[in-house]
Design a protein around this motif. Structure first.
Motif, mmCIF file in Angstrom:
data_model
loop_
_atom_site.group_PDB
_atom_site.id
_atom_site.type_symbol
_atom_site.label_atom_id
_atom_site.label_comp_id
_atom_site.label_asym_id
_atom_site.label_seq_id
_atom_site.Cartn_x
_atom_site.Cartn_y
_atom_site.Cartn_z
ATOM 1 N N GLY A 178 0.793 -1.215 0.000
ATOM 2 C CA GLY A 178 0.000 0.000 0.000
ATOM 3 C C GLY A 178 0.824 1.261 0.000
ATOM 4 N N ARG A 179 2.070 1.189 0.489
ATOM 5 C CA ARG A 179 2.853 2.418 0.685
ATOM 6 C C ARG A 179 4.269 2.289 0.159
ATOM 7 N NH1 ARG A 179 1.527 4.006 6.978
ATOM 8 N NH2 ARG A 179 -0.754 4.173 6.805
ATOM 9 N N GLY A 180 4.459 1.804 -1.004
ATOM 10 C CA GLY A 180 5.813 1.670 -1.518
ATOM 11 C C GLY A 180 6.225 0.221 -1.607
ATOM 12 N N PRO A 181 7.387 -0.037 -2.194
ATOM 13 C CA PRO A 181 7.774 -1.406 -2.532
ATOM 14 C C PRO A 181 8.486 -2.178 -1.436
ATOM 15 C CG PRO A 181 9.387 0.137 -3.398
ATOM 16 C CD PRO A 181 8.320 0.970 -2.751
ATOM 17 N N GLU A 182 8.805 -1.559 -0.291
ATOM 18 C CA GLU A 182 9.717 -2.197 0.669
ATOM 19 C C GLU A 182 9.208 -3.548 1.155
ATOM 20 O OE1 GLU A 182 8.633 0.916 0.940
ATOM 21 O OE2 GLU A 182 10.435 2.069 0.413
ATOM 22 N N GLU A 216 3.388 -14.194 -5.022
ATOM 23 C CA GLU A 216 3.934 -13.034 -5.735
ATOM 24 C C GLU A 216 3.738 -11.801 -4.868
ATOM 25 O OE1 GLU A 216 2.531 -12.182 -9.667
ATOM 26 O OE2 GLU A 216 2.584 -14.291 -10.314
ATOM 27 N N THR A 217 4.705 -10.875 -4.916
ATOM 28 C CA THR A 217 4.553 -9.590 -4.225
ATOM 29 C C THR A 217 4.891 -8.481 -5.205
ATOM 30 O OG1 THR A 217 6.835 -9.679 -3.394
ATOM 31 C CG2 THR A 217 5.089 -10.530 -1.947
ATOM 32 N N HIS A 218 4.137 -7.372 -5.107
ATOM 33 C CA HIS A 218 4.294 -6.271 -6.051
ATOM 34 C C HIS A 218 4.194 -4.931 -5.338
ATOM 35 C CE1 HIS A 218 3.775 -8.884 -9.628
ATOM 36 N NE2 HIS A 218 2.934 -9.560 -8.864
ATOM 37 N N ASP A 219 4.826 -3.945 -5.897
ATOM 38 C CA ASP A 219 4.654 -2.562 -5.480
ATOM 39 C C ASP A 219 3.206 -2.157 -5.797
ATOM 40 O OD1 ASP A 219 4.667 0.187 -5.103
ATOM 41 O OD2 ASP A 219 6.424 0.557 -6.348
ATOM 42 N N GLY A 220 2.538 -1.534 -4.838
ATOM 43 C CA GLY A 220 1.157 -1.128 -5.055
ATOM 44 C C GLY A 220 0.971 -0.170 -6.218
ATOM 45 N N ALA A 221 2.028 0.532 -6.605
ATOM 46 C CA ALA A 221 1.926 1.479 -7.717
ATOM 47 C C ALA A 221 2.021 0.807 -9.082
ATOM 48 C CB ALA A 221 3.030 2.533 -7.591
ATOM 49 N N ASP A 222 2.266 -0.488 -9.111
ATOM 50 C CA ASP A 222 2.432 -1.195 -10.389
ATOM 51 C C ASP A 222 1.058 -1.548 -10.958
ATOM 52 O OD1 ASP A 222 3.146 -2.737 -12.544
ATOM 53 O OD2 ASP A 222 4.624 -3.941 -11.456
ATOM 54 N N ARG A 241 -2.450 4.499 -15.817
ATOM 55 C CA ARG A 241 -1.248 3.995 -15.177
ATOM 56 C C ARG A 241 -0.903 4.746 -13.883
ATOM 57 N NH1 ARG A 241 -2.332 0.349 -17.720
ATOM 58 N NH2 ARG A 241 -1.191 -0.692 -19.380
ATOM 59 N N ALA A 242 -0.786 6.055 -13.931
ATOM 60 C CA ALA A 242 -0.306 6.821 -12.775
ATOM 61 C C ALA A 242 -1.468 7.134 -11.836
ATOM 62 C CB ALA A 242 0.371 8.111 -13.247
ATOM 63 N N LEU A 243 -1.915 6.124 -11.109
ATOM 64 C CA LEU A 243 -3.051 6.280 -10.204
ATOM 65 C C LEU A 243 -2.565 6.326 -8.761
ATOM 66 C CD1 LEU A 243 -5.501 3.810 -11.969
ATOM 67 C CD2 LEU A 243 -5.475 6.310 -12.112
ATOM 68 N N ARG A 244 -3.239 7.126 -7.934
ATOM 69 C CA ARG A 244 -2.776 7.375 -6.571
ATOM 70 C C ARG A 244 -3.613 6.695 -5.499
ATOM 71 N NH1 ARG A 244 -2.167 14.015 -6.977
ATOM 72 N NH2 ARG A 244 -1.146 14.088 -9.022
ATOM 73 N N THR A 245 -4.868 6.372 -5.781
ATOM 74 C CA THR A 245 -5.774 5.900 -4.738
ATOM 75 C C THR A 245 -6.215 4.461 -4.992
ATOM 76 O OG1 THR A 245 -7.812 6.622 -5.834
ATOM 77 C CG2 THR A 245 -6.639 8.256 -4.494
#
Length: 451
Positions: free
Chosen positions: A50-54, A86-92, A147-151
């Motif tokens: 939800g808050r970045g890829p870490e 599988e794990t992904h960055d939420g921004a992907d 693609r560039a979605l924030r919510t």
């Protein structure tokens, strides 16, 4: 000799991705991922942060496997959970769309916290939120290729539309956050986002089932000491363990047109009406948690266990429970007396260091869901609702105390809180952030102010 790192057994068959999750946090890994691992070894989960890829990167180094520590009053039990494949960055967004359009993926679960849904005080999508309006502009170009979605509402809407356009069949959306009627609420938020993007949302009914849930498992933040303890107990290095109490509950309500994991095998319950279970959880557990957080912090406590063993805090909690029970239906499965007794024992677990500061965050959103309806119901019955008002009063005093001491209050409405504090009547201003209906009750505002 260095410890080996935790990873998936080389001779273990990785299950295919059949489920997507948004919000790769500790609660999800202690709850939905655990239920899936315990009941459905052929259901793999693709999880998005939800808050970045870490978090995704840390779990990826362990091939998605992690240790769940069930922390009871007298000892720990350790379980390796391997349902996340599988794990992904939420921004992907491209990865999310690609997964959700697979016909074999038929479930999307969410644990994005109350603030992740971007709702206003009435429980509707907040059309004044700058991120919501920016996403609506992006979606208006093409729902399926944005693609560039924030919510979260925008990301989920785009992925579901991509599935709909691909003709991949029905899918269930299952929010697992503490929102009243969370399935219906998320449905409404997605409809609102579609309309802001100038798109007719009727296709949602054709392909998406929205399931309401009540979830329950106390899951404190994992500390460095917890990581070290897992190393010592298990003999391997796990950088992403999760700590949880032994108790767990998952109640779901809704129609599934597509396959889902048989979570009942691990103890989940499917019911026709979620509302009694939802209110029991929100009022008795979550409401009490908020009360203990604000009252406990004001009295110098740091953890739930410290607060619940304070006679004053414990009395306030029991008074809140007694009030709430009068507004719950006489439903045989609720067993409110046993539920409260179990809650008190759970809260008092001396080995569960559940931070009051963690619970106190985002009070405007949490109290809105946990105590406003109960307070309004009690006031409508002509009573003072003092046991519920006490929690609101504790929140107001906590906010005033923190800001007066020059500390920040962690809240999505931090700027509105600061503005309320500059008003001639800050108490009224703060209550307005929770509910305009409560703020319009002059006697209640005075009750908070002088009580």
């Amino acid at each position: 000799m260095p410890l080996p790192s935790l990873t998936r057994d080389s001779d273990t068959t990785r299950p295919p991705v059949r489920m997507v999750h948004l919000g790769l946090g500790a609660f999800f890994r202690a709850h939905q991922a655990w239920y899936t691992a315990a009941s459905s070894p052929d259901w793999g989960i693709a999880a998005f942060t939800g808050r970045g890829p870490e978090a995704a990167e840390r779990l990826a180094r362990q091939d998605g496997v992690y240790t769940l520590v069930e922390r009871g009053p007298t000892g720990d039990r350790h379980h390796q959970i391997d349902s996340i494949v599988e794990t992904h960055d939420g921004a992907d967004q491209a990865a999310l769309n690609a997964l959700v359009t697979r016909p074999e993926v038929t479930v999307v679960t969410l644990t994005v916290t109350e603030k992740g849904y971007r709702l206003d005080a009435d429980g509707q999508l907040d059309a004044t939120d700058p991120d919501v309006t920016a996403d609506a502009r992006e979606l208006s170009r093409d729902l399926a290729t944005s693609r560039a979605l924030r919510t979260v509402p925008a990301r989920l809407l785009a992925a579901l539309y991509a599935r709909h356009r691909a003709g991949a069949g029905p899918i269930a959306v299952i929010p697992c956050d503490n929102l009243p009627a969370n399935g219906r609420t998320v449905h409404g938020a997605l409809q609102g986002m579609a309309r802001l993007a100038h798109s007719d949302p009727t296709w949602l009914e054709q392909t998406v089932d929205f399931i309401s849930t009540s979830v329950d498992r106390i899951t404190p933040r994992t500390t460095h000491g917890d990581v070290i303890a897992v190393h010592a107990a298990c003999g391997y290095k796990d950088t992403a363990p999760v700590i949880a109490e032994p108790f767990t509950s998952w109640v779901l309500s809704g129609t599934f047109r597509a396959p889902r994991p048989p979570w009942e095998r691990a103890g989940a319950t499917i019911v026709g009406d979620i509302e009694p279970f939802e209110r029991r959880k929100l009022w008795l557990l979550n409401g009490a948690h908020s009360l203990l957080a604000y009252s406990g912090l004001l009295r110098g406590h740091e953890t739930v266990e410290q607060a619940v063993t304070d006679p004053q805090c414990r009395t306030q909690m029991r008074d809140l429970w007694a009030l709430a029970i009068t507004h719950l239906p006489e439903h045989a499965d609720l067993r409110t007396t046993e539920y409260c007794a179990a809650l008190e024992a759970r809260f008092a677990n001396p080995r569960m260091s559940h931070s009051l500061h963690q619970i106190a965050a985002d009070g405007t959103l949490k109290l809105r869901a946990r105590l406003v309806d109960l307070t309004l119901d009690e006031r409508s019955a002509g009573r003072d609702a003092e046991a519920a008002v006490a929690a609101i009063r504790a929140w107001v005093r906590y906010v005033v105390s923190e800001l007066s001491a020059g500390r920040t209050v962690e809240d999505t409405a931090a700027s509105q809180i600061a503005a309320a504090m500059r008003k001639s009547d800050p108490v009224h201003g703060l209550i307005s952030l929770l509910s305009p209906k409560l703020a319009a009750d002059v006697d209640l505002v005075q009750q908070v102010r002088v009580g």
